[in-house]
Design an enzyme around this catalytic site. Structure first.
Site, PDB file in Angstrom:
ATOM      1  N   LYS A  61     -82.997 -56.560-111.749  1.00 45.16           N
ATOM      2  CA  LYS A  61     -81.891 -56.003-110.958  1.00 45.16           C
ATOM      3  C   LYS A  61     -82.128 -56.255-109.462  1.00 45.16           C
ATOM      4  CE  LYS A  61     -84.195 -51.485-111.048  1.00 45.16           C
ATOM      5  NZ  LYS A  61     -84.273 -50.197-111.779  1.00 45.16           N
ATOM      6  N   ARG A 102     -80.808 -38.170-114.738  1.00 43.87           N
ATOM      7  CA  ARG A 102     -80.088 -39.184-113.973  1.00 43.87           C
ATOM      8  C   ARG A 102     -79.019 -39.751-114.892  1.00 43.87           C
ATOM      9  NH1 ARG A 102     -83.216 -44.190-111.128  1.00 43.87           N
ATOM     10  NH2 ARG A 102     -83.176 -44.920-113.268  1.00 43.87           N
ATOM     11  N   TYR A 106     -88.533 -51.941 -76.074  1.00 42.97           N
ATOM     12  CA  TYR A 106     -87.509 -50.909 -75.849  1.00 42.97           C
ATOM     13  C   TYR A 106     -88.129 -49.533 -75.735  1.00 42.97           C
ATOM     14  CZ  TYR A 106     -83.655 -54.091 -76.896  1.00 42.97           C
ATOM     15  OH  TYR A 106     -82.750 -55.114 -76.870  1.00 42.97           O
ATOM     16  N   MET A 131     -84.580 -55.968 -82.898  1.00 42.33           N
ATOM     17  CA  MET A 131     -83.776 -56.587 -83.957  1.00 42.33           C
ATOM     18  C   MET A 131     -84.380 -57.918 -84.410  1.00 42.33           C
ATOM     19  SD  MET A 131     -79.764 -57.694 -83.903  1.00 42.33           S
ATOM     20  CE  MET A 131     -79.182 -56.039 -83.547  1.00 42.33           C
TER      21      MET A 131
HETATM   22  C1  LIG Z   1     -85.623 -50.072-112.230  1.00 38.24           C
HETATM   23  C2  LIG Z   1     -85.876 -49.612-113.607  1.00 38.24           C
HETATM   24  C3  LIG Z   1     -87.024 -50.029-114.279  1.00 38.24           C
HETATM   25  C4  LIG Z   1     -88.157 -50.790-113.613  1.00 38.24           C
HETATM   26  O1  LIG Z   1     -88.893 -49.896-112.807  1.00 38.24           O
HETATM   27  P1  LIG Z   1     -90.239 -50.347-112.029  1.00 38.24           P
HETATM   28  O2  LIG Z   1     -90.769 -49.083-111.467  1.00 38.24           O
HETATM   29  O3  LIG Z   1     -89.781 -51.298-110.966  1.00 38.24           O
HETATM   30  O4  LIG Z   1     -91.119 -50.992-113.009  1.00 38.24           O
HETATM   31  C5  LIG Z   1     -87.146 -49.702-115.628  1.00 38.24           C
HETATM   32  N1  LIG Z   1     -86.205 -48.958-116.240  1.00 38.24           N
HETATM   33  C6  LIG Z   1     -85.099 -48.495-115.613  1.00 38.24           C
HETATM   34  C7  LIG Z   1     -84.126 -47.657-116.335  1.00 38.24           C
HETATM   35  C8  LIG Z   1     -84.916 -48.797-114.258  1.00 38.24           C
HETATM   36  O5  LIG Z   1     -83.840 -48.320-113.617  1.00 38.24           O
END
Ligand SMILES: *Cc1c(COP(=O)(O)O)cnc(C)c1O
Length: 373
Positions: A46, A139, A261, A314
């Protein structure tokens, strides 16, 4: 072999260099796959493979042996399907209204986590999907009561589809001995008995690498593939990302002068300051800067750690190189901002965040170099 993968990106010979080591990514997947035995190991890709580039990461992971890929969005699923036509693709964020046919057209398996999602998937013709059960994170996912109901419908053949996977997500696997983890594992074991013969998946990176946690049939690591640590000592995985920023100038600054800055930090002695061609617009968190009140992150120049000096701008970052011999750092040298010495988690800690956020915030204007050897 090294290639610049962003065909759409303008050439950036003056920009910082982001190097992504696909060989290390593959080695990390194989390490996690060994840990997953006798179960198997998926890859969570993802958020553009945690910022590393999904179109390059997926073919490398496929070559290493990964067959199951988890994404959060449909657009990410499209990238995986193009890169790995045979892959099992699981959509973690589930089925949004009206999207069943789009998922089916791509042969994407939604991770269903509520009755409306189950009903919509079933009404559209069913097909392989995962069932997400919430075991304590609150969640996404079915409640334990709803999971029990789904289990009895499954056993009676009235669920409307055959779950290809049941999964849950651990909230605290990266904290040693947190009491929620064994509670989630126990609850998930109980859920699993309701779905005879359906493979089960619980483990994120932290759980995947913790022998004391039941890893069930399919591990779902993300961050550990990409060289981040999800818990303390983790010697088994290799860094994947390195980031090097060119030195634009090395300047002598008298004692008692502010740098950058807000003049947020003053030289305590006659100092030598190197200015790097990188800033917060490139994903270096401004919170990792230095001030009179608080030390900031470091980079590596001439083989030595050098502390940031003053605020991060930046497009520019100042570094104190006074402790290095005169001439050791010069215009055009490359500073390691991330790499074998400075890990993503170290930079993250200086900004009060986690390696995940550093990786998924990596800048868009780097030269991106993908190493395959
Ligand atoms: C993002 C995610 C993972 C992977 O988590 P990591 O901590 O990056 O290994 C696995 N399962 C779900 C449901 C996630 O949202």
């Amino acid at each position: 072999m090294m290639t610049n993968a962003r065909a759409d990106a303008p050439p950036a010979p003056d920009a910082a260099r982001l190097t992504i080591d696909l060989a290390a990514l593959k080695a990390n997947w194989r390490t996690l796959d060994r840990f997953a035995a006798p179960g198997s190991c998926a890859a969570v890709v993802k958020a553009d493979a945690y910022g590393l580039g999904i179109t390059r990461a997926v073919p490398a992971l496929w070559e290493a042996g990964a067959r199951d890929f988890f994404v959060a969005h449909l657009a990410e699923a499209e990238h995986v399907r193009a890169a790995a036509p045979e892959a099992n693709i699981w959509l973690l964020n589930g089925l949004q209204p009206g999207l069943a046919s789009a998922l089916r057209a791509l042969d994407v398996r939604p991770v269903l986590g509520s009755w409306p999602e189950i009903e919509e998937w079933t009404a559209s013709g069913g097909g392989p999907a995962a069932l997400h059960v919430d075991t304590g994170m609150n969640r996404l996912g079915l409640t334990l009561e709803d999971a029990a109901e789904a289990g009895s419908r499954f056993v009676c053949g009235t669920l409307g589809f055959t779950p290809a996977l049941i999964m849950t997500h651990a909230a605290t696997a990266d904290e040693d001995a947190h009491p929620l983890t064994p509670l989630q594992v126990d609850r998930f074991r109980a859920v699993r008995t309701l779905f005879p013969k359906v493979p089960a998946s619980l483990a994120n990176s932290a759980a995947s690498l913790t022998a004391a946690i039941d890893r069930f049939d399919l591990c779902r690591p993300g961050i550990a593939l990409y060289g981040g640590t999800a818990r303390g000592a983790r010697p088994e995985t290799k860094p994947v990302v390195s980031l090097h920023a060119p030195v634009l100038q090395v300047r002598e600054v008298p004692a008692g002068e502010g740098v950058g800055y807000g003049a947020a930090e003053f030289t305590k002695r006659a100092s030598r300051i190197a200015i790097l061609n990188i800033g917060y617009a490139d994903g270096i968190p401004r919170a990792a800067g230095s001030s009179e009140a608080r030390a900031g992150a470091s980079v590596v120049l001439a083989g030595q750690r050098c502390p940031l000096f003053g605020r991060i701008s930046m497009d520019l970052t100042a570094v104190d190189v006074t402790h290095l011999p005169e001439g050791a750092v010069k215009r055009g040298d490359l500073a390691e901002v991330l790499g074998h010495t400075i890990g993503v988690d170290e930079l993250a800690a200086h900004a009060g965040t986690i390696g995940y956020e550093i990786l998924t915030s990596l800048g868009k204007r780097y030269q991106r170099i993908y190493r395959t050897d």
